[in-house]
Design an enzyme around this catalytic site. Structure first.
Site, PDB file in Angstrom:
ATOM      1  N   ARG A   1      11.057  -0.953  11.161  1.00 52.15           N
ATOM      2  CA  ARG A   1       9.966  -0.610  12.082  1.00 52.15           C
ATOM      3  C   ARG A   1       9.909  -1.632  13.217  1.00 52.15           C
ATOM      4  O   ARG A   1      10.026  -2.825  12.966  1.00 52.15           O
ATOM      5  CB  ARG A   1       8.640  -0.613  11.310  1.00 52.15           C
ATOM      6  CG  ARG A   1       8.384   0.682  10.575  1.00 52.15           C
ATOM      7  CD  ARG A   1       7.205   0.598   9.658  1.00 52.15           C
ATOM      8  NE  ARG A   1       6.023  -0.038  10.246  1.00 52.15           N
ATOM      9  CZ  ARG A   1       4.850  -0.117   9.634  1.00 52.15           C
ATOM     10  NH1 ARG A   1       4.705   0.399   8.410  1.00 52.15           N
ATOM     11  NH2 ARG A   1       3.821  -0.706  10.207  1.00 52.15           N
TER      12      ARG A   1
ATOM     13  N   ARG B   1      -9.639   1.289   8.168  1.00 54.05           N
ATOM     14  CA  ARG B   1      -9.236  -0.054   8.569  1.00 54.05           C
ATOM     15  C   ARG B   1     -10.343  -0.795   9.314  1.00 54.05           C
ATOM     16  O   ARG B   1     -10.151  -1.955   9.709  1.00 54.05           O
ATOM     17  CB  ARG B   1      -8.023   0.039   9.479  1.00 54.05           C
ATOM     18  CG  ARG B   1      -6.740  -0.514   8.832  1.00 54.05           C
ATOM     19  CD  ARG B   1      -5.627  -0.172   9.742  1.00 54.05           C
ATOM     20  NE  ARG B   1      -4.447  -0.953   9.672  1.00 54.05           N
ATOM     21  CZ  ARG B   1      -3.299  -0.460   9.214  1.00 54.05           C
ATOM     22  NH1 ARG B   1      -3.229   0.734   8.679  1.00 54.05           N
ATOM     23  NH2 ARG B   1      -2.215  -1.186   9.291  1.00 54.05           N
TER      24      ARG B   1
ATOM     25  N   ARG C   1      11.351  -5.306   5.230  1.00 60.39           N
ATOM     26  CA  ARG C   1      11.106  -3.876   4.966  1.00 60.39           C
ATOM     27  C   ARG C   1      12.076  -2.984   5.729  1.00 60.39           C
ATOM     28  O   ARG C   1      12.336  -3.180   6.907  1.00 60.39           O
ATOM     29  CB  ARG C   1       9.675  -3.523   5.373  1.00 60.39           C
ATOM     30  CG  ARG C   1       9.401  -2.018   5.282  1.00 60.39           C
ATOM     31  CD  ARG C   1       7.937  -1.699   5.225  1.00 60.39           C
ATOM     32  NE  ARG C   1       7.175  -2.203   6.351  1.00 60.39           N
ATOM     33  CZ  ARG C   1       5.841  -2.198   6.403  1.00 60.39           C
ATOM     34  NH1 ARG C   1       5.136  -1.717   5.391  1.00 60.39           N
ATOM     35  NH2 ARG C   1       5.207  -2.691   7.450  1.00 60.39           N
TER      36      ARG C   1
ATOM     37  N   LYS D   1       0.836  -1.219   0.000  1.00 57.84           N
ATOM     38  CA  LYS D   1       0.000   0.000   0.000  1.00 57.84           C
ATOM     39  C   LYS D   1       0.865   1.262   0.000  1.00 57.84           C
ATOM     40  O   LYS D   1       0.650   2.172  -0.787  1.00 57.84           O
ATOM     41  CB  LYS D   1      -0.933   0.016   1.235  1.00 57.84           C
ATOM     42  CG  LYS D   1      -1.868  -1.171   1.321  1.00 57.84           C
ATOM     43  CD  LYS D   1      -2.794  -1.076   2.510  1.00 57.84           C
ATOM     44  CE  LYS D   1      -2.099  -1.097   3.856  1.00 57.84           C
ATOM     45  NZ  LYS D   1      -1.366  -2.346   4.164  1.00 57.84           N
TER      46      LYS D   1
ATOM     47  N   ARG E   1      -0.721  -8.436  13.947  1.00 57.52           N
ATOM     48  CA  ARG E   1      -1.152  -7.441  12.946  1.00 57.52           C
ATOM     49  C   ARG E   1      -1.967  -8.113  11.845  1.00 57.52           C
ATOM     50  O   ARG E   1      -2.973  -7.578  11.383  1.00 57.52           O
ATOM     51  CB  ARG E   1       0.065  -6.723  12.339  1.00 57.52           C
ATOM     52  CG  ARG E   1       0.690  -5.725  13.312  1.00 57.52           C
ATOM     53  CD  ARG E   1       2.050  -5.266  12.839  1.00 57.52           C
ATOM     54  NE  ARG E   1       2.005  -4.538  11.586  1.00 57.52           N
ATOM     55  CZ  ARG E   1       3.019  -4.464  10.741  1.00 57.52           C
ATOM     56  NH1 ARG E   1       4.168  -5.063  11.000  1.00 57.52           N
ATOM     57  NH2 ARG E   1       2.906  -3.775   9.633  1.00 57.52           N
TER      58      ARG E   1
HETATM   59  P1  ADP Z   1       2.184  -1.871   3.223  1.00 60.31           P
HETATM   60  O1  ADP Z   1       2.173  -0.366   3.201  1.00 60.31           O
HETATM   61  O2  ADP Z   1       0.990  -2.471   2.560  1.00 60.31           O
HETATM   62  O3  ADP Z   1       2.423  -2.433   4.582  1.00 60.31           O
HETATM   63  P2  ADP Z   1       4.739  -1.571   1.826  1.00 60.31           P
HETATM   64  O4  ADP Z   1       4.451  -0.753   0.622  1.00 60.31           O
HETATM   65  O5  ADP Z   1       5.442  -0.908   2.946  1.00 60.31           O
HETATM   66  O6  ADP Z   1       3.412  -2.347   2.326  1.00 60.31           O
HETATM   67  O7  ADP Z   1       5.578  -2.842   1.316  1.00 60.31           O
HETATM   68  C1  ADP Z   1       5.998  -3.850   2.244  1.00 60.31           C
HETATM   69  C2  ADP Z   1       7.368  -4.379   1.824  1.00 60.31           C
HETATM   70  O8  ADP Z   1       7.223  -5.109   0.600  1.00 60.31           O
HETATM   71  C3  ADP Z   1       8.415  -3.294   1.563  1.00 60.31           C
HETATM   72  O9  ADP Z   1       9.656  -3.778   1.981  1.00 60.31           O
HETATM   73  C4  ADP Z   1       8.362  -3.111   0.034  1.00 60.31           C
HETATM   74  O10 ADP Z   1       9.618  -2.685  -0.485  1.00 60.31           O
HETATM   75  C5  ADP Z   1       8.004  -4.511  -0.436  1.00 60.31           C
HETATM   76  N1  ADP Z   1       7.138  -4.521  -1.622  1.00 60.31           N
HETATM   77  C6  ADP Z   1       6.073  -3.724  -1.881  1.00 60.31           C
HETATM   78  N2  ADP Z   1       5.483  -4.049  -3.048  1.00 60.31           N
HETATM   79  C7  ADP Z   1       6.194  -5.120  -3.524  1.00 60.31           C
HETATM   80  C8  ADP Z   1       6.087  -5.933  -4.699  1.00 60.31           C
HETATM   81  N3  ADP Z   1       5.117  -5.733  -5.609  1.00 60.31           N
HETATM   82  N4  ADP Z   1       6.986  -6.934  -4.857  1.00 60.31           N
HETATM   83  C9  ADP Z   1       7.955  -7.145  -3.934  1.00 60.31           C
HETATM   84  N5  ADP Z   1       8.124  -6.421  -2.819  1.00 60.31           N
HETATM   85  C10 ADP Z   1       7.253  -5.420  -2.610  1.00 60.31           C
HETATM   86  P1  AMP Z   2       0.748   0.784   9.042  1.00 58.57           P
HETATM   87  O1  AMP Z   2       1.888   1.754   8.957  1.00 58.57           O
HETATM   88  O2  AMP Z   2      -0.382   1.112   8.132  1.00 58.57           O
HETATM   89  O3  AMP Z   2       1.210  -0.654   8.926  1.00 58.57           O
HETATM   90  O4  AMP Z   2       0.152   0.938  10.520  1.00 58.57           O
HETATM   91  C1  AMP Z   2       0.941   0.698  11.671  1.00 58.57           C
HETATM   92  C2  AMP Z   2       0.053   0.612  12.908  1.00 58.57           C
HETATM   93  O5  AMP Z   2      -0.609   1.877  13.127  1.00 58.57           O
HETATM   94  C3  AMP Z   2      -1.082  -0.390  12.841  1.00 58.57           C
HETATM   95  O6  AMP Z   2      -0.660  -1.699  13.204  1.00 58.57           O
HETATM   96  C4  AMP Z   2      -2.086   0.205  13.847  1.00 58.57           C
HETATM   97  O7  AMP Z   2      -1.683  -0.052  15.187  1.00 58.57           O
HETATM   98  C5  AMP Z   2      -1.936   1.697  13.595  1.00 58.57           C
HETATM   99  N1  AMP Z   2      -2.870   2.179  12.557  1.00 58.57           N
HETATM  100  C6  AMP Z   2      -2.541   2.687  11.335  1.00 58.57           C
HETATM  101  N2  AMP Z   2      -3.630   3.048  10.663  1.00 58.57           N
HETATM  102  C7  AMP Z   2      -4.686   2.769  11.454  1.00 58.57           C
HETATM  103  C8  AMP Z   2      -6.095   2.896  11.313  1.00 58.57           C
HETATM  104  N3  AMP Z   2      -6.648   3.397  10.198  1.00 58.57           N
HETATM  105  N4  AMP Z   2      -6.876   2.491  12.344  1.00 58.57           N
HETATM  106  C9  AMP Z   2      -6.357   1.996  13.470  1.00 58.57           C
HETATM  107  N5  AMP Z   2      -5.041   1.832  13.677  1.00 58.57           N
HETATM  108  C10 AMP Z   2      -4.203   2.214  12.671  1.00 58.57           C
END
Ligand code: ADP
Ligand code: AMP
Length: 236
Positions: free
Chosen positions: A177, A105, A144, A30, A188
């Site tokens: 993170r 969410r 990540r 995302k 999660r």
């Molecule tokens: P989210 O925001 O949904 O948690 P991220 O965009 O932070 O996901 O991506 C999670 C991890 O996966 C990061 O390390 C990113 O570089 C990697 N990633 C994202 N999209 C892809 C993809 N299409 N193929 C491989 N790795 C990906």
């Molecule tokens: P993310 O960066 O989207 O993976 O979010 C990290 C953490 O932030 C999540 O595991 C939740 O604890 C909190 N969080 C982020 N967005 C929301 C949301 N829309 N509602 C509730 N908790 C959230």
């Protein structure tokens, strides 16, 4: 709701004139895709996770309340997140639309957002569902790394930086993170299944959901996202 609001700007028909929502489990991509899309359209990328982490870093009352919840992998209560989002989207830079990442969410968040958008004269949101098999997510999340300066997202297995630990874009230090440790990833993913996954059906019933195979490469997913967004009413 009081009117501290700048009306959606309709003078630029090719601008993104609505909210785009990225739905999908942690690690689906995302943030990676939302950043690119927001950059392409010159609109804000609104990651509730980033906003909450900023509050935690600054030690604000919201940050203090959210920190232990985020550390154990649960969702922060709707009331706290909704107030934060409302304040953010009422700023003038949101008048061309915006790209959500990690919000909504819960169904309650989605319903509130629907009312908020309607109240401010926006079109209905465009929802992109990044569908992915959960077996891929552990590797994506444990691998990540994020730039401390600009928030650029890397993956040590899939998308490593040129120099280990250093951001290609701005030379910033890369960090992991705290909630990307295996013991927090489990809760999660459970929170996602229980509280967020039902949103796909919710938006599906409203006819707003566009599914994309998120197991493909970043570039391929990006192409499909763009195609899908451009398909709506001819946005360029
Ligand atoms: P989210 O925001 O949904 O948690 P991220 O965009 O932070 O996901 O991506 C999670 C991890 O996966 C990061 O390390 C990113 O570089 C990697 N990633 C994202 N999209 C892809 C993809 N299409 N193929 C491989 N790795 C990906
Ligand atoms: P993310 O960066 O989207 O993976 O979010 C990290 C953490 O932030 C999540 O595991 C939740 O604890 C909190 N969080 C982020 N967005 C929301 C949301 N829309 N509602 C509730 N908790 C959230």
């Amino acid at each position: 709701m009081e009117k501290s609001w700048v009306a959606p700007d309709t003078r630029h028909p090719n601008k993104l004139d609505r909210a785009v929502i990225f739905l999908g489990p942690p690690g689906a991509g995302k943030g990676t895709q939302a950043k690119e899309l927001a950059k392409k359209y010159g609109v804000p990328h609104l990651s509730t996770g980033d906003m909450l982490r900023e509050h935690v870093g600054k030690g604000t009352p919201l940050g203090k309340a959210a920190k232990p919840i985020m550390e154990r992998g649960d969702l922060v209560p709707d009331s706290l997140v909704l107030q934060m989002i409302r304040e953010r989207i009422e700023r003038p830079d949101c008048s061309y639309g915006f790209v959500f990442d990690g919000f909504p969410r819960t169904v309650a968040q989605a319903k509130y957002l629907g009312e908020l958008l309607k109240h401010h004269g926006y079109k209905r949101p465009f929802v992109i569902h990044l569908a992915i098999d959960s077996s891929i997510l552990m590797r994506r999340l444990t691998g990540r790394r994020t730039c401390k300066v600009g928030g650029e997202i890397y993956n040590i297995y899939e998308r490593p930086p040129k120099v280990e630990g250093i951001c290609d874009a701005d030379g910033g230090e890369l960090m992991q993170r705290p909630d990307d440790r295996e013991e927090v990833i489990g809760p999660r993913l459970q929170a996602y299944e229980k509280q967020t996954a039902p949103l796909a059906a919710y938006y599906g019933r409203l006819g707003l959901l566009h599914g994309i195979d998120a197991a493909k490469s970043v570039e391929e997913v990006g192409r499909q996202v763009l195609q899908s967004v451009q398909g709506v009413r001819g946005i360029r």
